[in-house]
Design an enzyme around this catalytic site. Structure first.
Site, short mmCIF file in Angstrom:
data_model
loop_
_atom_site.label_atom_id
_atom_site.label_comp_id
_atom_site.label_asym_id
_atom_site.label_seq_id
_atom_site.Cartn_x
_atom_site.Cartn_y
_atom_site.Cartn_z
N ASP A 226 -6.82 -0.49 5.96
CA ASP A 226 -5.74 -0.32 4.99
C ASP A 226 -4.41 -0.21 5.73
O ASP A 226 -4.36 0.20 6.89
CB ASP A 226 -6.00 0.96 4.19
CG ASP A 226 -5.05 1.11 3.02
OD1 ASP A 226 -4.43 0.11 2.62
OD2 ASP A 226 -4.92 2.25 2.50
N GLN A 257 6.37 -3.82 3.58
CA GLN A 257 6.32 -2.37 3.65
C GLN A 257 6.02 -1.87 5.06
O GLN A 257 5.55 -0.75 5.25
CB GLN A 257 5.28 -1.82 2.66
CG GLN A 257 5.62 -2.13 1.21
CD GLN A 257 4.66 -1.48 0.23
OE1 GLN A 257 4.65 -0.26 0.05
NE2 GLN A 257 3.83 -2.29 -0.40
#
Length: 740
Positions: A226, A257
């Site tokens: 992740d 991000q």
């Protein structure tokens, strides 16, 4: 897996999400935009693997925070328990936790002590300072913080201290390399590792030790990562080598991000994923289930100014909503007042305090905001690092615990050797340290025979007693079960004398003493919760080392608290407005977000203005902040801000200019007050300024003075600017140039 079982897992998922869940034919890159349900995709994919017949113990899912790992485990367990399946053998953890467990399981192969201690940030700084002194480099030209940052960079790139020494080409590089070499020796003496060791040592172990690599590859045949955009080189190397053989790798992330380049994250890891796996499937998740359409659109327009990215269409699944708003305030106090006003208005409309957040680029910006919320009696929580574990009494107890877990931990021993006072001062302890160094024996062994070091009788008695206590607690930890960990910690808090010490120390302020003792009790309670949480998982650690004794549990608990992150301290259930940095807010969401300090030098940060890559990361950081908002987004800046005691004029952030008025509604400013009507139209000031004069402002351009009036201890001036309309400014800070 039956079609009905499969359909239950896919129910409610979008078509791209379903593709990401089902694909099992090789490497998979999931480009997950903000609010696109990536955690849902990961957990459903894990559940799908288990329901398809994969062993739960073959699944490794790594992320960056304990909170994210815990949420992942909880969701997977819920999905699998519906079918009577068990998720406890799945390893869902942080990179650092995985690294610590691998190193404990393969300590000999990795060349580390099995009972190593993980140093927190403070002790890393102490170790570095000690290395600077021992190396002869001193601290005149270099600071421990600077050197630690460079050592961290070496370890991220898997560069050893010997290699750093051999490759140094100038005076400064040679100095840092020498300190790095001695720093490693200081850590070895204490059987300690720093945060970076938990990554780089595992990466090197997997790369260089074939039998270990084969065992781990055989064990973890399904790997999920992740927040892949935040991985550094060591993490990338580790993942690549673990997945190289079976190639059953799924990485999830968003280049837009990536905001941790300053601590080693390499954006190229995700941008170049297909270069390492040419046959990789790419699935883009562009549907945003969190934010309204106008917020998503504004954030998307902003981040499209970056060149280092993978384009994906972002679209909201929630409808248009309210446009983001921007307020240019006179100074930081009026900015804070505007934020408080926004929170109060949202509360009056039924929004709970816990659904609001104020985000800023630097922790220093929180002070004025905290004061404003405190004045108005608005409940608020400031998420700032590892505040609880930084408290003196907590660090003292943890120092004792570290010695029980690792008696060679010299840094911990130096902290608690005379806490509480036991007649073993710095002079006596220095003699014992010198004796241990000369004899080449562990410091704890020298403490057990202090007379050989030439210390006086009282100090010798104290040293012997302390060494005996540590060894006694160690024996208890080795022989008691993991379930007794909290009882053992309570015993150490009492028998060390810490409880009575803090009560006696604060006798004149009993409430403070009781508060310190209560914090010690909180450590004990946290240990009990930790053991209960782990007992619901598996009774072994994830690389096969038994986890049955209190000593095993203590080591794991110390690792947990050493690796606490900012976001782990965030409590969404508290009925309070959250104040936190933009970095800490990543992964969170709030109905109302106020982003303050959008000024050149703040956001984007001053350090980024000379480097395009750094500037793009600052733009990504702004993008991350904007996409934390679900329903309402307020952006603010201050025309004047006090920095280190100096009152300085600011220029609004270039990011505001990139968000044109069609996307963000600019409010009427509150430069002096809301009562601008009181300014007289025929007035003058002793500076020579008077109504009707033409003036130039460094930010707003040319305008005409409409009125001047006393305002508090200063003077307010209202100016009609040709470019931006009417503004009311405090004359003392406005830097107006009279044109005529």
């Amino acid at each position: 897996m039956t079609s009905s079982t499969q359909s239950s897992l896919l129910e409610g998922l979008t078509e791209p999400q379903q593709k990401a869940v089902l694909y099992q034919d090789g490497p998979l890159l999931v480009l997950a935009g903000p609010g696109s349900g990536k955690t849902r995709v990961i957990t459903h994919r894990i559940a799908h693997l288990v329901r398809s017949g994969e062993l739960a113990s073959s699944i490794l899912a790594v992320t960056f925070t304990n909170k994210a790992a815990g949420e992942m485990r909880r969701r997977v367990q819920t999905l699998l328990s519906e079918r009577g399946q068990d998720a406890t053998r799945i390893l869902a953890c942080t990179f650092h936790s995985f690294g610590a467990r691998v190193l404990r399981g393969y300590a000999a192969e990795a060349g580390v002590a099995a009972d190593f201690t993980v140093l927190d940030a403070d002790d890393q700084a102490k170790a570095c300072k000690q290395a600077m002194v021992e190396s002869g480099e001193g601290t005149a030209h270099l600071t421990p913080r600077t050197v630690l940052n460079e050592i961290s960079g070496f370890k991220d790139l898997l560069i050893s201290s010997d290699q750093a020494v051999s490759e140094a080409r100038d005076w400064r590089a040679r100095s840092v390399a020498r300190i790095y070499s001695v720093y490693e020796k200081v850590l070895r003496r204490s059987s300690a590792l720093d945060f970076d060791d938990l990554l780089c040592r595992v990466a090197l172990l997997v790369r260089n030790h074939e039998s270990v690599r084969n065992q781990l590859q055989k064990r973890f045949r399904n790997i999920l990562v992740d927040e892949y955009q935040d991985t550094n080189h060591a993490q990338f190397s580790m993942v690549l080598d673990l997945a190289k053989q079976h190639r059953r790798l799924c990485v999830v992330g968003d280049p837009d991000q990536s905001i941790y380049g300053w601590r080693g994250a390499d954006l190229g890891n995700i941008l170049k994923f297909e270069e390492h796996f040419p046959d990789a499937r790419v699935v883009a998740l562009g549907e945003n289930f969190r934010s309204t359409e106008l917020i998503v659109h504004a954030a998307s327009v902003l981040v499209q100014n970056n060149r280092q990215r993978r384009h994906k269409e972002l679209r909201s699944m929630r409808g248009a909503g309210e446009a983001p708003r921007y307020s240019r305030c006179m100074d930081e106090r009026l900015e804070a007042a505007r934020v408080v006003q926004e929170a109060q208005q949202a509360s009056q409309n039924g929004m709970p305090w816990r659904s609001m957040a104020v985000l800023y680029r630097m922790n220093s910006m929180s002070r004025v905001l905290e004061e404003a919320f405190r004045r108005e009696g608005i409940p608020h929580q400031v998420v700032r690092g590892t505040a609880f574990y930084d408290r003196r009494e907590v660090k003292d107890l943890v120092g004792y615990l570290r010695l029980v877990a690792n008696p060679h931990d010299e840094l911990a021993l130096s902290r608690i050797v005379n806490v509480p006072p036991r007649g073993l001062g710095s002079t006596s302890f220095s003699k014992i340290e010198l004796h241990a160094a000369r004899k080449g024996i562990p410091l704890i062994d020298a403490m057990a025979a202090p007379k050989e070091a030439g210390v006086l009788a009282r100090a010798a008695t104290a040293a012997t007693a302390l060494a005996a206590k540590i060894r006694g607690w160690r024996h208890s930890a080795e022989t008691q079960s993991a379930e007794s960990l909290s009882d053992m910690l309570g015993q150490i808090a009492r028998e060390s004398g810490l409880e009575s010490h803090y009560l006696a120390e604060d006798r004149e302020a009993a409430d403070q003493g009781e508060s310190r003792v209560e914090n010690l009790a909180q450590v004990v309670s946290a240990a009990a919760e930790f053991v209960a949480e782990r007992s619901m998982q598996e009774s072994q650690d994830e690389v096969g080392t038994p986890w049955g004794t209190a000593l095993d549990a203590l080591r794991a608990y110390l690792e947990r608290i050493a690796l606490v992150s900012d976001s782990d301290n965030f409590d969404p259930e508290r009925g309070a407005v959250t104040l936190m940095t933009l970095h800490a807010a990543k992964g969170l969401e709030f109905a109302l977000v106020c982003m303050v300090g959008l000024e050149q030098g703040s956001l984007p940060h001053a350090r980024s203005l000379d480097a395009s890559g750094d500037l793009e990361e600052e733009r990504r950081l702004c993008f991350v902040g904007m996409t934390r908002a679900e329903d309402r987004l307020l952006l603010t800046s201050a025309a004047v801000r006090t920095v280190r005691g100096q009152t300085l004029a600011t220029i609004e952030s270039m990011f505001i200019r990139e968000l044109n008025n069609e996307l963000v509604h600019e409010e009427e400013t509150n430069e002096a007050s809301d009562d601008d009507q009181t300014l007289p139209s025929h007035s003058s000031h002793r500076s020579g300024l008077r109504a009707g004069m033409r003036v130039r402002h460094p930010l707003f351009g040319i305008g005409t003075v409409e009125g001047i009036s006393p305002r508090g201890s200063g003077t307010a001036v209202r100016v009609a600017f040709a470019a931006v309309g009417h503004k009311t400014l405090m004359l003392e800070f406005a830097k107006l140039q009279i044109l005529g």
